[in-house]
Design an enzyme around this catalytic site. Structure first.
Site, PDB file in Angstrom:
ATOM      1  N   ARG A 168       0.822  -1.214   0.000  1.00  0.00           N
ATOM      2  CA  ARG A 168       0.000   0.000   0.000  1.00  0.00           C
ATOM      3  C   ARG A 168       0.859   1.269   0.000  1.00  0.00           C
ATOM      4  O   ARG A 168       0.522   2.276   0.603  1.00  0.00           O
ATOM      5  CB  ARG A 168      -0.958   0.013   1.189  1.00  0.00           C
ATOM      6  CG  ARG A 168      -1.919  -1.145   1.235  1.00  0.00           C
ATOM      7  CD  ARG A 168      -2.827  -1.175   0.003  1.00  0.00           C
ATOM      8  NE  ARG A 168      -3.707  -2.341   0.080  1.00  0.00           N
ATOM      9  CZ  ARG A 168      -3.407  -3.546  -0.399  1.00  0.00           C
ATOM     10  NH1 ARG A 168      -2.240  -3.735  -1.004  1.00  0.00           N
ATOM     11  NH2 ARG A 168      -4.230  -4.553  -0.286  1.00  0.00           N
ATOM     12  N   SER A 244     -11.615  -0.349   2.516  1.00  0.00           N
ATOM     13  CA  SER A 244     -10.806  -0.714   3.682  1.00  0.00           C
ATOM     14  C   SER A 244     -10.116   0.534   4.228  1.00  0.00           C
ATOM     15  O   SER A 244      -9.339   1.178   3.513  1.00  0.00           O
ATOM     16  CB  SER A 244      -9.772  -1.761   3.301  1.00  0.00           C
ATOM     17  OG  SER A 244     -10.405  -2.943   2.855  1.00  0.00           O
ATOM     18  N   GLU A 340      -5.501   3.969   5.542  1.00  0.00           N
ATOM     19  CA  GLU A 340      -5.171   3.965   4.109  1.00  0.00           C
ATOM     20  C   GLU A 340      -5.518   5.306   3.464  1.00  0.00           C
ATOM     21  O   GLU A 340      -4.724   5.824   2.672  1.00  0.00           O
ATOM     22  CB  GLU A 340      -5.908   2.835   3.389  1.00  0.00           C
ATOM     23  CG  GLU A 340      -5.316   1.464   3.621  1.00  0.00           C
ATOM     24  CD  GLU A 340      -5.826   0.443   2.603  1.00  0.00           C
ATOM     25  OE1 GLU A 340      -6.118   0.853   1.469  1.00  0.00           O
ATOM     26  OE2 GLU A 340      -5.915  -0.736   2.942  1.00  0.00           O
TER      27      GLU A 340
END
Length: 345
Positions: A168, A244, A340
């Protein structure tokens, strides 16, 4: 150029959290030829430090007032660059919607991206976050990324290695923050074989003998991934969310050993460097957050990893809920959770 720039642009429709937000200055980027005059304007107005690139708005938490110059990347176009014996090269403009691009590739017989189906956002945002799901990551297929540097007023092309992909993360979240992604070129394998190492994809194996894995089609993988995601994750069109919300934390071997001794059923995945990836959703669920609300923000009732806009939520509401969840996970497991999405103010 100034005539195409708007002030106090409403961004409510441009973020999947459905947060009410306005941008101090805003421009629709629809053609590459806009970039050089835009760069000139930003230099003249001393606005380089205030530029924020907006894609599909699926990985951002927007404040009510954004004191930035928002460039909404809506560049379009998909092109097959090469068709070789063992791969396809496909170039997609940054403003293409990611899921639509995956669907288009599937329809053309360019296979490989099926595990990444139904991820919200745009093609241009995919390398920034190095999106991943069901055993695949963007880095597995990214050949090169075309960028425009507002500071130097030049175009450049970065190879896969130069993008510095990791979990990520990428160069675009580190030293390359000032770059606008123009297009991404993908290298998709041929012949293709299904990647079914993720538990949610195991039902496909029940349909065939393991020795006949090649009987599973890319369309079957695509459909299974879409079905799982639709069951687990709320549709942003129905309830505001950014998918998410937390990264799956990675801990060292000793921390993993200690946690596993205390919580034997804890999911964990060994990494190449000997560390372990934990399931953030499981950690949050153990702290009894699934389905709970804090003010106008809440944790989704079916997926603890997803925070949702309960109605009229603001960036502050989302931040307060995220901070409370992080604190509870830290207190219980001594594990740090990292969001995130990017908070934009």
């Amino acid at each position: 150029m100034a005539s195409s720039i708007t002030s106090q642009q409403d961004l409510s429709r441009f973020n999947t959290f459905a947060l009410s937000s306005k941008a101090k200055q805003y421009i629709d980027l629809k053609e590459k030829k806009q970039l050089l005059p835009l760069a000139e304007y930003l230099h003249e107005q001393a606005l380089l430090a205030q530029v924020f690139i907006l894609g599909g708005g699926s990985n951002v938490v927007l404040a009510p007032q954004i004191d930035c110059f928002v460039v909404h990347n809506q560049l379009k176009g998909i092109e097959l660059l090469a068709e070789e014996a063992d791969y396809f090269l496909i170039k997609a403009a940054a403003g293409e919607l990611w899921h639509d691009f995956v669907q288009y590739c599937l329809d053309q017989g360019w296979h490989g991206l099926e595990n990444l189906a139904l991820i919200p956002g745009t093609v241009g945002a995919a390398p920034v976050q190095n999106i991943g799901a069901y055993g695949r990551e963007l880095k597995d297929f990214c050949y090169e990324v075309e960028v425009f540097d507002f500071a130097t007023k030049q175009f450049a092309t970065l190879s896969n290695a130069q993008c510095c992909f990791s979990y990520r993360d990428s160069y675009f979240k580190q030293g390359g923050r000032g770059l606008l992604i123009v297009s991404v070129t993908f290298k998709l394998p041929r012949p293709w074989q299904a990647q079914l190492n993720y538990p949610d994809l195991k039902p496909l194996l029940d349909e065939v003998d393991n020795a006949c894995l090649d009987r599973i089609t890319a369309a079957q993988v695509f459909n299974q991934v879409c079905a799982v995601r639709r069951f687990k994750l709320p549709d942003p069109a129905e309830i505001g969310n950014a998918g998410s919300f937390f990264k799956n934390p990675i801990v060292d071997a000793q921390c993993h050993h200690d946690l596993k001794a205390q919580y034997p059923t804890m999911p964990s995945y060994e990494q190449a460097d000997g560390r372990y990836k934990l399931a953030a959703g499981w950690l949050i669920d153990q702290c009894a957050w699934k389905g709970r609300a804090l003010g106008r923000a809440a944790v989704h009732q079916r997926q603890a990893l997803v925070l949702v806009n309960g109605g009229g939520a603001t960036a502050e509401d989302i931040a307060q809920l995220a901070d409370k969840i992080k604190a509870d996970v830290w207190d219980k497991f001594n594990v740090h959770l990292e969001p995130e999405p990017t908070f934009v103010v």
